[in-house]
Design a protein around this motif. Structure first.
Motif, short mmCIF file in Angstrom:
data_model
loop_
_atom_site.label_atom_id
_atom_site.label_comp_id
_atom_site.label_asym_id
_atom_site.label_seq_id
_atom_site.Cartn_x
_atom_site.Cartn_y
_atom_site.Cartn_z
N GLY A 140 0.82 -1.35 0.04
CA GLY A 140 0.04 -0.07 0.15
C GLY A 140 0.85 1.22 -0.03
O GLY A 140 0.59 2.23 -0.81
N VAL A 141 1.73 1.35 1.00
CA VAL A 141 2.74 2.56 0.99
C VAL A 141 3.48 2.68 -0.42
O VAL A 141 3.76 3.69 -0.89
N THR A 142 3.89 1.54 -0.84
CA THR A 142 4.53 1.54 -2.33
C THR A 142 3.72 2.28 -3.36
O THR A 142 4.24 3.23 -3.98
N ALA A 143 2.43 1.78 -3.50
CA ALA A 143 1.40 2.20 -4.56
C ALA A 143 1.41 3.83 -4.21
O ALA A 143 1.33 4.57 -5.13
N HIS A 144 1.22 4.21 -2.91
CA HIS A 144 0.99 5.41 -2.54
C HIS A 144 2.07 6.37 -2.68
O HIS A 144 1.90 7.54 -3.51
N TYR A 145 3.35 6.08 -2.73
CA TYR A 145 4.32 6.89 -2.87
C TYR A 145 4.64 6.82 -4.38
O TYR A 145 4.90 8.13 -4.94
N LEU A 146 4.31 5.91 -4.96
CA LEU A 146 4.70 5.73 -6.52
C LEU A 146 3.83 6.85 -7.25
O LEU A 146 4.21 7.78 -7.84
N ILE A 147 2.57 7.01 -6.83
CA ILE A 147 1.53 7.89 -7.38
C ILE A 147 1.63 9.36 -7.14
O ILE A 147 0.91 10.15 -7.71
N ASN A 148 2.07 9.49 -5.60
CA ASN A 148 2.10 10.79 -4.97
C ASN A 148 3.20 11.37 -4.99
O ASN A 148 3.23 12.67 -5.27
N SER A 149 4.26 10.83 -4.93
CA SER A 149 5.65 11.36 -4.51
C SER A 149 6.66 10.99 -5.75
O SER A 149 7.50 11.87 -6.00
N THR A 150 6.74 9.93 -6.14
CA THR A 150 7.79 9.59 -7.34
C THR A 150 7.50 10.34 -8.56
O THR A 150 8.29 11.02 -8.90
N TYR A 151 6.24 10.14 -9.04
CA TYR A 151 5.79 10.88 -10.03
C TYR A 151 4.02 11.14 -9.70
O TYR A 151 3.29 10.31 -9.49
N ARG A 152 3.79 12.47 -9.41
CA ARG A 152 2.34 12.61 -9.16
C ARG A 152 1.54 12.56 -10.42
O ARG A 152 1.71 13.45 -11.10
N VAL A 153 0.70 11.70 -10.38
CA VAL A 153 -0.37 11.33 -11.32
C VAL A 153 -1.34 12.30 -11.19
O VAL A 153 -2.04 12.43 -10.34
N ALA A 154 -1.71 12.92 -12.47
CA ALA A 154 -3.06 14.10 -12.37
C ALA A 154 -4.25 13.29 -12.88
O ALA A 154 -3.88 12.28 -13.87
N PRO A 155 -5.61 13.57 -12.72
CA PRO A 155 -6.71 12.99 -13.02
C PRO A 155 -6.64 13.25 -14.60
O PRO A 155 -6.00 14.05 -15.27
N GLY A 156 -6.97 12.05 -15.37
CA GLY A 156 -7.06 12.10 -17.04
C GLY A 156 -5.79 11.57 -17.60
O GLY A 156 -5.88 11.23 -18.75
N GLN A 157 -4.76 11.51 -16.77
CA GLN A 157 -3.47 10.98 -17.31
C GLN A 157 -3.49 9.45 -17.63
O GLN A 157 -4.33 8.71 -17.01
N THR A 158 -2.74 8.79 -18.61
CA THR A 158 -2.68 7.66 -18.94
C THR A 158 -1.33 6.92 -18.33
O THR A 158 -0.31 7.60 -18.58
N VAL A 159 -1.38 5.84 -17.66
CA VAL A 159 -0.49 5.40 -17.03
C VAL A 159 -0.23 3.92 -17.32
O VAL A 159 -1.18 3.42 -17.57
N LEU A 160 1.18 3.47 -17.46
CA LEU A 160 1.13 2.08 -17.72
C LEU A 160 2.03 1.43 -16.57
O LEU A 160 2.91 2.02 -15.87
N THR A 161 1.30 0.30 -15.87
CA THR A 161 1.90 -0.47 -14.79
C THR A 161 2.00 -1.66 -15.25
O THR A 161 1.03 -2.46 -16.05
N HIS A 162 2.94 -2.68 -14.74
CA HIS A 162 2.85 -4.11 -14.98
C HIS A 162 2.25 -4.88 -13.89
O HIS A 162 2.09 -4.48 -12.71
#
Ligand code: NDP
Length: 328
Positions: free
Chosen positions: A130-152
């Motif tokens: 959970g912390v991993t997913a949280h920091y990835l999308i908030n702190s490593t690269y902050r994802v904005a609404p509407g953006q397209t993201v690739l995860t594996h």
């Protein structure tokens, strides 16, 4: 609280570096909490990929080694100078010490109280992934609404949480899985596009009208690394956060220029749980997402502590989805 200390603990530990057969379950004297520490009676311990790297010798540790940083349970004893906790309370942590055990130690500063509406199993399943997913999308690269993201690995532990948090953010999620059954699980987590690994970069280009995505979260590593770079838009960000398929070999930084001035980073949890404020922020949002229903945790397997080796085999053998737990 000396009188509350148990005499012995049962641990599953790696005897030496090697395959899952180096894991042995033995009785040891119960650890005593030092200043600022909690002794926790384990309700459940989370299994994470890092423990397979430590067991196999990919990450250096001293043997015999009791793996496990993640767990939940009841505080049964406290060292000196602990504030804000009491025996009998339920805690969870991503930063415990040797949670593959009936009892583990954690610095009180690195434990969080578990809300009443969160079960022990959920509390053990959430922290690290959970912390991993949280920091990835908030702190490593902050994802904005509407953006397209690739995860594996969209049916995996981190993968399912990432997808759900990204959907709650209003992002569009492209992910990969290796089997049709896993694809269904990734879809159920909310992924907009679930691709096979074969040729994924080309399909990402098609989906994004040739542009590519602004960020890739890649925990698969060796097998997907170059395809992930191929999937990025100009000035896109490559977040390499793991190596489920193996570690990425040395890489020529000039290549980032040829590909459009890309950014690259290799983050991990300790760099994103730097202080109490950060810890509180991430856990408050994660528990909040559980309570609101934005986040559901799939417990993909529960194993007795003594069968941690089977859990490792299943995880490394690509046979699992969601979270694996050990229960003493
Ligand atoms: P997962 O539940 O995602 O399991 C790993 C998945 O990776 C597999 O189920 C599989 O899904 C996929 N995979 C692709 N290729 C392989 C392969 N050759 N062998 C095995 N699996 C493969 O694990 P976690 O959610 O626990 O962890 C995911 C990744 O995130 C790991 O690399 C882990 O180290 C990393 N991680 C990093 C953290 C950090 O802070 N840097 C913290 C936590 C995790 P499929 O079959 O669909 O391909």
């Amino acid at each position: 609280f000396e009188e509350d200390l148990p005499d012995a603990a049962t641990v599953t530990r790696a005897r030496e570096a090697g395959g899952s057969d180096v894991l042995e379950t033995v009785e040891v004297p119960a650890p005593a909490p030092g200043p600022g520490q909690l002794l926790v009676k384990t309700a459940a311990a989370g299994v994470n990929f890092i423990e397979t790297y430590q067991r196999s010798g990919v990450y250096p540790v001293n043997y015999p080694f009791v793996p496990g940083a993640e767990g939940s349970g009841e505080v049964v004893a406290m060292g000196e100078n602990v504030e804000g906790f009491n025996t009998g309370q339920r805690i969870a942590t991503a930063e415990g010490s040797g949670t593959y055990s009936t009892h583990f130690l954690v610095d009180a500063a690195k434990a969080v109280l578990v809300p009443d509406d969160v079960s022990d199993q959920q509390a053990a399943a959430l922290p690290l992934q959970g912390v991993t997913a949280h920091y990835l999308i908030n702190s490593t690269y902050r994802v904005a609404p509407g953006q397209t993201v690739l995860t594996h690995a969209g049916a995996g532990g981190v993968g399912q949480i990432l997808t759900q948090l990204l959907k709650a953010r209003g992002a569009r999620v492209i992910t990969t899985t290796s089997t049709p059954d896993k694809a269904k699980i990734a879809e159920a987590a909310g992924a907009d596009y679930v691709l096979e690994y074969q040729g994924f970069a080309e399909k990402v280009r098609d989906i994004t009208n040739g542009e590519g995505v602004s960020v890739v979260y890649d925990g698969v590593g060796k097998d997907t690394f170059l395809g992930s770079l191929d999937s990025l838009a100009v000035r896109g960000t490559m977040v390499l956060f793991g190596g489920a398929s193996g570690q990425v070999p040395p890489y020529d930084l000039q290549d980032l220029n040829k590909r459009g001035g890309l950014y690259i980073t290799r983050p991990s949890v300790p760099w994103y749980l730097r202080n109490a404020e950060e810890r509180t922020w991430r856990f408050t949002e994660l528990f909040g997402a559980l309570t609101s229903g934005d986040l559901k945790l799939e417990i993909g397997g529960t194993y007795p502590l003594a069968e941690a080796g089977r859990a490792h085999d299943d995880l490394e053998g690509r046979r699992t989805t969601g979270k694996l737990l050990l229960v003493p």
